[in-house]
Design a protein around this motif. Sequence first.
Motif, PDB file in Angstrom:
ATOM      1  N   ASP A 105       0.812  -1.214   0.000  1.00 59.71           N
ATOM      2  CA  ASP A 105       0.000   0.000   0.000  1.00 59.71           C
ATOM      3  C   ASP A 105       0.847   1.265   0.000  1.00 59.71           C
ATOM      4  OD1 ASP A 105      -2.429  -1.295  -0.086  1.00 59.71           O
ATOM      5  OD2 ASP A 105      -2.659  -1.391   2.090  1.00 59.71           O
ATOM      6  N   PHE A 106       2.063   1.173   0.502  1.00 56.34           N
ATOM      7  CA  PHE A 106       2.931   2.354   0.541  1.00 56.34           C
ATOM      8  C   PHE A 106       3.248   2.878  -0.855  1.00 56.34           C
ATOM      9  CE2 PHE A 106       5.605  -1.439   0.706  1.00 56.34           C
ATOM     10  CZ  PHE A 106       6.560  -1.199  -0.271  1.00 56.34           C
ATOM     11  N   LEU A 107       3.094   2.046  -1.887  1.00 56.61           N
ATOM     12  CA  LEU A 107       3.370   2.493  -3.247  1.00 56.61           C
ATOM     13  C   LEU A 107       2.322   3.485  -3.749  1.00 56.61           C
ATOM     14  CD1 LEU A 107       4.566  -0.778  -5.017  1.00 56.61           C
ATOM     15  CD2 LEU A 107       5.963   1.131  -4.210  1.00 56.61           C
ATOM     16  N   LYS A 108       1.194   3.570  -3.069  1.00 59.86           N
ATOM     17  CA  LYS A 108       0.175   4.542  -3.470  1.00 59.86           C
ATOM     18  C   LYS A 108       0.651   5.971  -3.229  1.00 59.86           C
ATOM     19  CE  LYS A 108      -3.556   1.227  -2.685  1.00 59.86           C
ATOM     20  NZ  LYS A 108      -4.780   0.889  -1.913  1.00 59.86           N
ATOM     21  N   LYS A 109       1.746   6.128  -2.497  1.00 58.46           N
ATOM     22  CA  LYS A 109       2.332   7.446  -2.250  1.00 58.46           C
ATOM     23  C   LYS A 109       3.500   7.735  -3.203  1.00 58.46           C
ATOM     24  CE  LYS A 109       1.106   7.336   2.659  1.00 58.46           C
ATOM     25  NZ  LYS A 109       1.621   7.389   4.060  1.00 58.46           N
ATOM     26  N   ALA A 110       3.563   7.005  -4.292  1.00 56.83           N
ATOM     27  CA  ALA A 110       4.637   7.206  -5.268  1.00 56.83           C
ATOM     28  C   ALA A 110       4.641   8.645  -5.778  1.00 56.83           C
ATOM     29  CB  ALA A 110       4.463   6.245  -6.443  1.00 56.83           C
ATOM     30  N   VAL A 111       5.813   9.106  -6.167  1.00 55.39           N
ATOM     31  CA  VAL A 111       5.929  10.458  -6.721  1.00 55.39           C
ATOM     32  C   VAL A 111       5.051  10.590  -7.965  1.00 55.39           C
ATOM     33  CG1 VAL A 111       7.534  12.122  -7.756  1.00 55.39           C
ATOM     34  CG2 VAL A 111       8.284  10.691  -5.827  1.00 55.39           C
ATOM     35  N   LYS A 112       5.033   9.571  -8.786  1.00 52.24           N
ATOM     36  CA  LYS A 112       4.213   9.575 -10.004  1.00 52.24           C
ATOM     37  C   LYS A 112       3.872   8.151 -10.386  1.00 52.24           C
ATOM     38  CE  LYS A 112       5.664  12.133 -13.458  1.00 52.24           C
ATOM     39  NZ  LYS A 112       6.424  12.531 -14.688  1.00 52.24           N
ATOM     40  N   ARG A 113       2.678   7.984 -10.932  1.00 53.59           N
ATOM     41  CA  ARG A 113       2.255   6.692 -11.486  1.00 53.59           C
ATOM     42  C   ARG A 113       1.828   6.905 -12.932  1.00 53.59           C
ATOM     43  NH1 ARG A 113      -1.861   1.979  -9.411  1.00 53.59           N
ATOM     44  NH2 ARG A 113      -2.498   1.260 -11.478  1.00 53.59           N
ATOM     45  N   GLU A 114       2.354   6.070 -13.837  1.00 53.22           N
ATOM     46  CA  GLU A 114       1.983   6.143 -15.248  1.00 53.22           C
ATOM     47  C   GLU A 114       1.553   4.755 -15.713  1.00 53.22           C
ATOM     48  OE1 GLU A 114       4.899   9.089 -17.393  1.00 53.22           O
ATOM     49  OE2 GLU A 114       5.925   8.184 -15.673  1.00 53.22           O
ATOM     50  N   ASP A 115       0.294   4.636 -16.088  1.00 52.93           N
ATOM     51  CA  ASP A 115      -0.244   3.365 -16.571  1.00 52.93           C
ATOM     52  C   ASP A 115       0.005   3.245 -18.066  1.00 52.93           C
ATOM     53  OD1 ASP A 115      -2.370   2.013 -14.365  1.00 52.93           O
ATOM     54  OD2 ASP A 115      -1.867   4.111 -14.043  1.00 52.93           O
ATOM     55  N   ILE A 116       0.674   2.165 -18.449  1.00 50.98           N
ATOM     56  CA  ILE A 116       1.002   1.922 -19.848  1.00 50.98           C
ATOM     57  C   ILE A 116       0.042   0.853 -20.382  1.00 50.98           C
ATOM     58  CG2 ILE A 116       2.860   1.388 -21.461  1.00 50.98           C
ATOM     59  CD1 ILE A 116       3.450   3.748 -19.566  1.00 50.98           C
ATOM     60  N   SER A 117      -0.553   1.124 -21.530  1.00 47.24           N
ATOM     61  CA  SER A 117      -1.524   0.177 -22.096  1.00 47.24           C
ATOM     62  C   SER A 117      -0.782  -0.993 -22.742  1.00 47.24           C
ATOM     63  CB  SER A 117      -2.425   0.884 -23.105  1.00 47.24           C
ATOM     64  OG  SER A 117      -3.162   1.905 -22.484  1.00 47.24           O
ATOM     65  N   TYR A 118      -0.272  -1.859 -21.892  1.00 50.30           N
ATOM     66  CA  TYR A 118       0.567  -2.967 -22.373  1.00 50.30           C
ATOM     67  C   TYR A 118       0.512  -4.066 -21.321  1.00 50.30           C
ATOM     68  CZ  TYR A 118       4.783  -4.727 -24.912  1.00 50.30           C
ATOM     69  OH  TYR A 118       5.678  -5.435 -25.676  1.00 50.30           O
ATOM     70  N   LEU A 119      -0.014  -5.222 -21.700  1.00 49.48           N
ATOM     71  CA  LEU A 119      -0.020  -6.347 -20.774  1.00 49.48           C
ATOM     72  C   LEU A 119       1.406  -6.841 -20.550  1.00 49.48           C
ATOM     73  CD1 LEU A 119      -3.024  -8.560 -21.990  1.00 49.48           C
ATOM     74  CD2 LEU A 119      -2.924  -7.165 -19.919  1.00 49.48           C
ATOM     75  N   ILE A 120       1.736  -7.134 -19.311  1.00 52.90           N
ATOM     76  CA  ILE A 120       3.066  -7.664 -19.014  1.00 52.90           C
ATOM     77  C   ILE A 120       3.298  -8.961 -19.773  1.00 52.90           C
ATOM     78  CG2 ILE A 120       4.440  -8.745 -17.172  1.00 52.90           C
ATOM     79  CD1 ILE A 120       3.601  -6.506 -15.356  1.00 52.90           C
ATOM     80  N   ARG A 121       2.287  -9.807 -19.876  1.00 52.51           N
ATOM     81  CA  ARG A 121       2.424 -11.058 -20.640  1.00 52.51           C
ATOM     82  C   ARG A 121       2.761 -10.766 -22.100  1.00 52.51           C
ATOM     83  NH1 ARG A 121      -2.237 -13.332 -19.502  1.00 52.51           N
ATOM     84  NH2 ARG A 121      -3.273 -12.378 -21.274  1.00 52.51           N
ATOM     85  N   ASP A 122       2.131  -9.745 -22.687  1.00 52.21           N
ATOM     86  CA  ASP A 122       2.433  -9.385 -24.072  1.00 52.21           C
ATOM     87  C   ASP A 122       3.868  -8.882 -24.210  1.00 52.21           C
ATOM     88  OD1 ASP A 122      -0.087 -10.112 -24.856  1.00 52.21           O
ATOM     89  OD2 ASP A 122      -0.883  -8.074 -24.945  1.00 52.21           O
ATOM     90  N   ALA A 123       4.349  -8.162 -23.202  1.00 48.77           N
ATOM     91  CA  ALA A 123       5.743  -7.704 -23.230  1.00 48.77           C
ATOM     92  C   ALA A 123       6.693  -8.899 -23.262  1.00 48.77           C
ATOM     93  CB  ALA A 123       6.026  -6.832 -22.006  1.00 48.77           C
ATOM     94  N   LEU A 124       6.373  -9.929 -22.486  1.00 49.67           N
ATOM     95  CA  LEU A 124       7.216 -11.118 -22.448  1.00 49.67           C
ATOM     96  C   LEU A 124       7.157 -11.878 -23.772  1.00 49.67           C
ATOM     97  CD1 LEU A 124       6.329 -12.364 -18.844  1.00 49.67           C
ATOM     98  CD2 LEU A 124       8.146 -10.796 -19.548  1.00 49.67           C
ATOM     99  N   ILE A 125       5.956 -11.993 -24.327  1.00 47.60           N
ATOM    100  CA  ILE A 125       5.804 -12.667 -25.626  1.00 47.60           C
ATOM    101  C   ILE A 125       6.593 -11.932 -26.701  1.00 47.60           C
ATOM    102  CG2 ILE A 125       4.150 -13.186 -27.471  1.00 47.60           C
ATOM    103  CD1 ILE A 125       2.087 -13.790 -25.249  1.00 47.60           C
ATOM    104  N   ASP A 126       6.483 -10.615 -26.726  1.00 49.69           N
ATOM    105  CA  ASP A 126       7.201  -9.825 -27.731  1.00 49.69           C
ATOM    106  C   ASP A 126       8.707 -10.008 -27.587  1.00 49.69           C
ATOM    107  OD1 ASP A 126       4.806  -8.900 -28.713  1.00 49.69           O
ATOM    108  OD2 ASP A 126       4.884  -6.984 -27.647  1.00 49.69           O
ATOM    109  N   TYR A 127       9.189 -10.030 -26.346  1.00 52.25           N
ATOM    110  CA  TYR A 127      10.626 -10.181 -26.111  1.00 52.25           C
ATOM    111  C   TYR A 127      11.128 -11.546 -26.574  1.00 52.25           C
ATOM    112  CZ  TYR A 127      15.036 -10.560 -23.531  1.00 52.25           C
ATOM    113  OH  TYR A 127      16.349 -10.758 -23.187  1.00 52.25           O
ATOM    114  N   VAL A 128      10.422 -12.600 -26.186  1.00 51.97           N
ATOM    115  CA  VAL A 128      10.848 -13.951 -26.565  1.00 51.97           C
ATOM    116  C   VAL A 128      10.783 -14.126 -28.075  1.00 51.97           C
ATOM    117  CG1 VAL A 128      10.380 -16.423 -26.307  1.00 51.97           C
ATOM    118  CG2 VAL A 128      10.172 -14.916 -24.326  1.00 51.97           C
ATOM    119  N   ARG A 129       9.765 -13.547 -28.703  1.00 55.17           N
ATOM    120  CA  ARG A 129       9.674 -13.630 -30.170  1.00 55.17           C
ATOM    121  C   ARG A 129      10.867 -12.935 -30.819  1.00 55.17           C
ATOM    122  NH1 ARG A 129       4.840 -11.613 -30.874  1.00 55.17           N
ATOM    123  NH2 ARG A 129       3.688 -13.545 -31.247  1.00 55.17           N
ATOM    124  N   GLN A 130      11.258 -11.782 -30.290  1.00 56.64           N
ATOM    125  CA  GLN A 130      12.431 -11.082 -30.825  1.00 56.64           C
ATOM    126  C   GLN A 130      13.697 -11.921 -30.656  1.00 56.64           C
ATOM    127  OE1 GLN A 130      12.676  -7.174 -29.019  1.00 56.64           O
ATOM    128  NE2 GLN A 130      10.602  -6.640 -29.649  1.00 56.64           N
TER     129      GLN A 130
END
Length: 246
Positions: A202-227
């Motif tokens: 819960d302490f992360l809710k006090k982060a200096v900034k939060r930026e949500d990226i429209s990218y599933l972590i699973r898709d990031a892994l798939i893209d990396y392994v494919r590369q």
Amino acid sequence: MKKYILILTLAILSACKSGYHLTNRTANRIGVDSLAATSDPSLNSFLQPYRQKLDQTMNEVLATSTAPIEKKLPEGPLNDLLTDALLQQASQRYGKPIDCSHLNYGGIRDNLPKGAITTGSVFGVMPFDNQLVVLTLTGDMLRQFLNHFADGHGLVMGGVKITLHDKQVQSVTFTNGRTLQPNEIYTVALSDYIANGGDNTDFLKKAVKREDISYLIRDALIDYVRQRGKTGQPITPTTDGRISIE
């Protein structure tokens, strides 16, 4: 294999002023035998194109591995591969360098096999639809974050080399050359599950900034392994000593 459907019969009586209330309940168990049951040809025909498309997608070979790639604590080949993949893909999607990446150890649900690594293999490792988030944290907050996961949760990081003693961080060096300073700010790529307070963060809710990226972590892994697969070279499981214990 038999499955059962439980049918509940409720007897409801009306009271004068208090509305409905439960007075009786009975249950009947009806056996459904999937081996003996006949299939519906029209339903099978309807589903077949979708089944073929799903099989084609999940059976796509992204890369190959010379040996099983397994997760371990305090560090394992799968830990390193996944966090390196997340850091690289997150930085590309974010449009600028990110200092480090994190994955929660319990969220890594399977290992990758020796030989063909398919899309389905990556789904097995990361079955959840967690989104990528980039948090900006002060050095003090990042140290709190690292200590939190080092103390029993499993510290799975990319972009850093960390020495631990008695489940506490002793030293942190970033692969980009930075060191951990209390009042400086750092960017961390991680899952929305953790950014939202999962695993008692819960302490992360006090982060200096939060930026949500429209990218599933699973898709990031798939893209990396494919590369990696497109290079024509198999993946050889390795660790680099990024998490060490004194």
